[in-house]
Design an enzyme around this catalytic site. Structure first.
Site, mmCIF file in Angstrom:
data_model
loop_
_atom_site.group_PDB
_atom_site.id
_atom_site.type_symbol
_atom_site.label_atom_id
_atom_site.label_comp_id
_atom_site.label_asym_id
_atom_site.label_seq_id
_atom_site.Cartn_x
_atom_site.Cartn_y
_atom_site.Cartn_z
ATOM 1 N N GLY A 1 -19.463 4.063 21.277
ATOM 2 C CA GLY A 1 -18.176 3.428 21.522
ATOM 3 C C GLY A 1 -17.838 2.442 20.434
ATOM 4 N N TYR B 1 -14.123 -5.542 17.891
ATOM 5 C CA TYR B 1 -14.985 -6.323 17.011
ATOM 6 C C TYR B 1 -16.414 -5.805 16.938
ATOM 7 C CZ TYR B 1 -17.488 -8.877 20.676
ATOM 8 O OH TYR B 1 -18.310 -9.219 21.711
ATOM 9 N N LYS C 1 -25.372 -3.230 19.608
ATOM 10 C CA LYS C 1 -23.980 -3.615 19.403
ATOM 11 C C LYS C 1 -23.883 -4.236 18.016
ATOM 12 C CE LYS C 1 -20.394 -5.814 22.236
ATOM 13 N NZ LYS C 1 -20.167 -6.516 23.493
ATOM 14 N N ASP D 1 -14.013 -12.873 32.432
ATOM 15 C CA ASP D 1 -13.454 -11.531 32.226
ATOM 16 C C ASP D 1 -14.108 -10.530 33.165
ATOM 17 O OD1 ASP D 1 -11.776 -9.647 31.221
ATOM 18 O OD2 ASP D 1 -12.927 -9.261 29.406
#
Lengths: 313, 387
Positions: free
Chosen positions: A21, A25, A43, A136
């Site tokens: 994915g 950023y 990541k 979030d």
């Protein structure tokens, strides 16, 4: 060595095998931890695009994930630099609640929902008792491990609860899960905003469609208050002092009868639990502890064992 | 899978009401005539016929929306109601479908419940077979293994009949069994009927209770609303009356007495409202209490030991007791108390009175909690022991 992406300096401990994915950023790769053979996610933060240093959300993510270890919070295994890029090694989690809600081939039961809520609230409770606001929470950020455990993830917007005189930005949380005080532009909100998001997620799990889908920020207020009633100074002192309050249409709060009609399958305790989390006044809204102590978790059916909850594919 | 269970439940309830053994329609060569050149046979291909059109008379739902389609369990060919009337009124006749040589009777025609003919057929077969094989666990004295074997046997019969394997042989088995166990079958039918009636009664009762509860709740809501309005009006009325009489008394004491009066009036009106708390509310409480003791509602009662026992049985004996925090919780959630009088914090007091802080849900206890936790975090320090 089989992989080209690795840093030549450090020992090759983590491999990147497949790109899974890409966000604004970061790019996420699937990989393996060489010493244990454990599946991991890497990541990679795109530093090059930000000339003035690292992106804020990357720093936030590292800052808070490093501090927290809990069954229901995503684990940050390691951090390393490679080719001037910051890489976060995270626990590999194949799916999230959004995928599960949208996958119409999956049938889940009220007991499964209860289990998910329980795990989510434990994760949120852990954040709050460490004085961290997630800011979030949404189904998309509640990842699910292969054995069905919910992990609160994506701390890109998280921050520590500020000192009392500090101002906070109200432009946080994905719109549909935004608490009313944020819609009003509050600058001194509390952990209650996360609980609101959990409440909306709970409603979404029962309905299997987003509960308060506002088209834009103004519409979000309209949708929220039409569903749950416009707050007044009586049940939420000084709410009318918010700038955006005066233009509002006043809707009456829904009766239990209306709520019951909307959530047909929900028990009395489930409705009480939901209204506790979706209380307009942040002071009266349930805390994570109150939520976990709710009758809802005590009544039948007991929450499903996570490993028995259906997963996609 | 879900389709199957749905089908099964329909059968269970259906066998409950049917009252008598569903007689097996005869299949096989015995009743069929060999003449396939009947004048009734219509020349068309039924495979690609329109779903909403009768293939015999070409009536379709578009032009006549009331058209009803019927099927006959012999061959499951779809025919509209008027055609059935027309063709089969004079007695048994051959199925009007081309290449279908089944002889059909009018009284066997029925409306199709399931869209898929395959499902419809299986459901009919099940209905018939379960009408004969209607034992339950009690008939085996609780011997689960034997009961499962029996169920397996029944499923095999259903499967064979459904897929046309050894149909004659299986039909004979079914008949033999029926002959041999006539008495048992009849008594089981009686029992099922009773169970079904019981079930229906329970359903009805629960539904009534729910309805009653809802009505009462709505009544309470409405009464609360009207009470509130009444109180508002009453306060205004009384104050108006008081001020007119008050104006007669001396001017100096008037202002204080009016303030006192206002308080009194509001208090008294409020207390009357409280006394007014409706009979509906009392009724609801009574109903709730009654329902809690009622065995029909025990499934919704969290404290029911029966349920926990059942759960334990299903999940292999031991159940780890449920703990909402998974055992990970501060035993004393609050390690301090605040003496408001002794501790004066002008800095926080200021914030506490600011509108935007109040409206955002700002709470001083959160602040204290945080600063104190952070101050003593990791020190293993208990203040009460230190003092």
């Amino acid at each position: 060595m089989s992989t080209a992406n690795n840093t030549p300096i450090a020992k090759v401990e983590y491999t990147k095998e497949k790109k899974v994915g890409e966000g604004t950023y970061a790019v996420v790769y699937l990989g393996t931890k060489q010493s244990t053979g454990r599946q991991i996610a890497v990541k990679e933060i795109k530093t090059s695009e930000f000339k003035d240093g690292l992106d804020m959300s990357a720093i936030r993510e590292v800052k808070y994930l490093q501090e927290m270890q809990h069954d229901n919070v995503i684990e940050l295994i390691d951090i390393f630099m490679a080719y001037d890029n910051l890489n976060l090694v995270l626990e590999f989690l194949p799916t999230d609640l959004e995928v599960i809600i949208k996958d119409k081939s999956i049938l889940f039961t009220p007991a499964d929902i209860k289990s998910w809520m329980l795990m989510t609230l434990r994760g949120v409770h852990h954040c709050h008792r460490n004085f961290i606001l997630h800011r979030d929470l949404k189904p998309n950020n509640l990842l699910v491990s292969p054995d069905g455990i919910i992990k609160v993830a994506d701390f890109g917007l998280a921050r520590a609860i500020p000192a009392p005189h500090e101002n906070l930005t109200s432009n946080v949380v994905t719109r549909w899960y935004r608490a009313p005080e944020l819609l009003f532009g509050a600058r001194h909100y509390t952990s209650a905003i996360d609980i609101w998001s959990v409440g909306v997620i709970f409603a979404e799990l029962m309905l299997r469609i987003p509960y308060l889908p506002g088209q834009n920020d103004v519409d979000q207020m309209e949708v929220t208050f039409r569903a749950l009633g416009t707050p007044t100074d009586k049940d939420w002192p000084e709410v009318s002092s918010f700038n955006s309050y005066n233009k509002l249409q006043i809707y009456p709060p829904p009766s239990t009868f209306e709520l019951r009609k909307r959530f047909i399958a929900a028990s009395e305790n489930a409705l009480k639990f939901m209204s506790g989390m979706l209380t307009m006044n942040p002071v009266k809204r349930w805390s994570a502890i109150e939520c976990l102590e709710s009758e809802y978790f005590q009544e039948m059916p007991p929450p499903t064992n996570p490993s028995e909850i259906p997963l996609p594919k | 899978m879900s389709m199957m269970t749905a089908a099964n439940t329909t059968i269970l309830s259906a066998t409950g009401v049917s009252g008598g053994v569903v007689s097996a329609p005869t299949t096989g060569g015995g009743t069929t005539t060999t003449s396939s050149t009947s004048t009734n046979a219509i020349d068309y291909d039924y495979e690609d016929s329109n779903k909403d059109m009768c293939p015999i008379c070409k009536t379709d739902r578009y032009l006549s929306p009331d058209v009803k389609f019927l099927v006959n369990p012999e061959c499951y060919h779809k025919i509209c109601e008027s055609c059935v009337d027309r063709i089969f009124s004079l007695g048994p006749a051959q199925c009007p479908y081309k290449r279908c040589d089944k002889i059909l009777r009018k009284n066997k025609f029925k409306t199709q419940i399931f869209d898929d003919v395959g499902v419809e057929k299986e459901v009919d077969i099940r209905k018939r077979v379960f009408g004969v094989f209607n034992k339950d666990l009690n008939d085996f004295d609780g011997d689960l293994k034997k009961f499962n074997e029996y169920l397996e046997h029944v499923e095999e019969i259903v499967y064979k009949l459904d897929h046309g394997i050894d149909v004659e042989e299986t039909e004979r088995q079914l008949k033999d069994y029926e002959e041999l166990n006539k008495q048992l079958i009849l008594s089981n039918i009686e029992r099922n009927k009773k169970e079904f009636e019981n079930f229906e009664e329970r359903e009805k009762f629960q539904k009534e209770m729910r309805l009653k509860k809802r009505m009462l709740e709505r009544q309470i809501e409405e009464e609360d609303k009207s009470n509130k309005e009444w109180a508002k009006r009453e306060i205004i009325n009384r104050l108006a009356a008081a001020s007119t009489s008050g104006s007669l008394s001396s001017a100096s004491s008037a202002s204080t007495s009016i303030v006192d009066n206002t308080q009194d009036v509001i208090e008294s009106v409020k207390s009357t409202v409280k006394l007014k708390k409706s009979s509906a509310r009392r009724k609801l409480d009574e109903l709730n209490r009654f329902l809690q003791d009622n065995p029909y509602f025990s499934s919704s009662n969290p404290n029911s030991t029966q349920n926990t026992l059942l759960y334990q049985q299903q999940h292999g004996g031991s159940v780890i007791p449920f703990t909402p925090f998974n055992g990970d919780r501060d035993i004393e959630p609050r390690r301090f108390t605040i003496e408001e009088e002794l501790y004066d914090d002008p800095f926080l007091k200021d914030l506490q009175n600011k509108k935007e802080f109040i409206a955002s849900g700002f709470r001083t206890d959160y602040v204290y909690e945080r600063v104190l936790t952070e101050a003593f975090m990791g020190l293993g320090c208990v203040i009460s022991e230190e003092l």
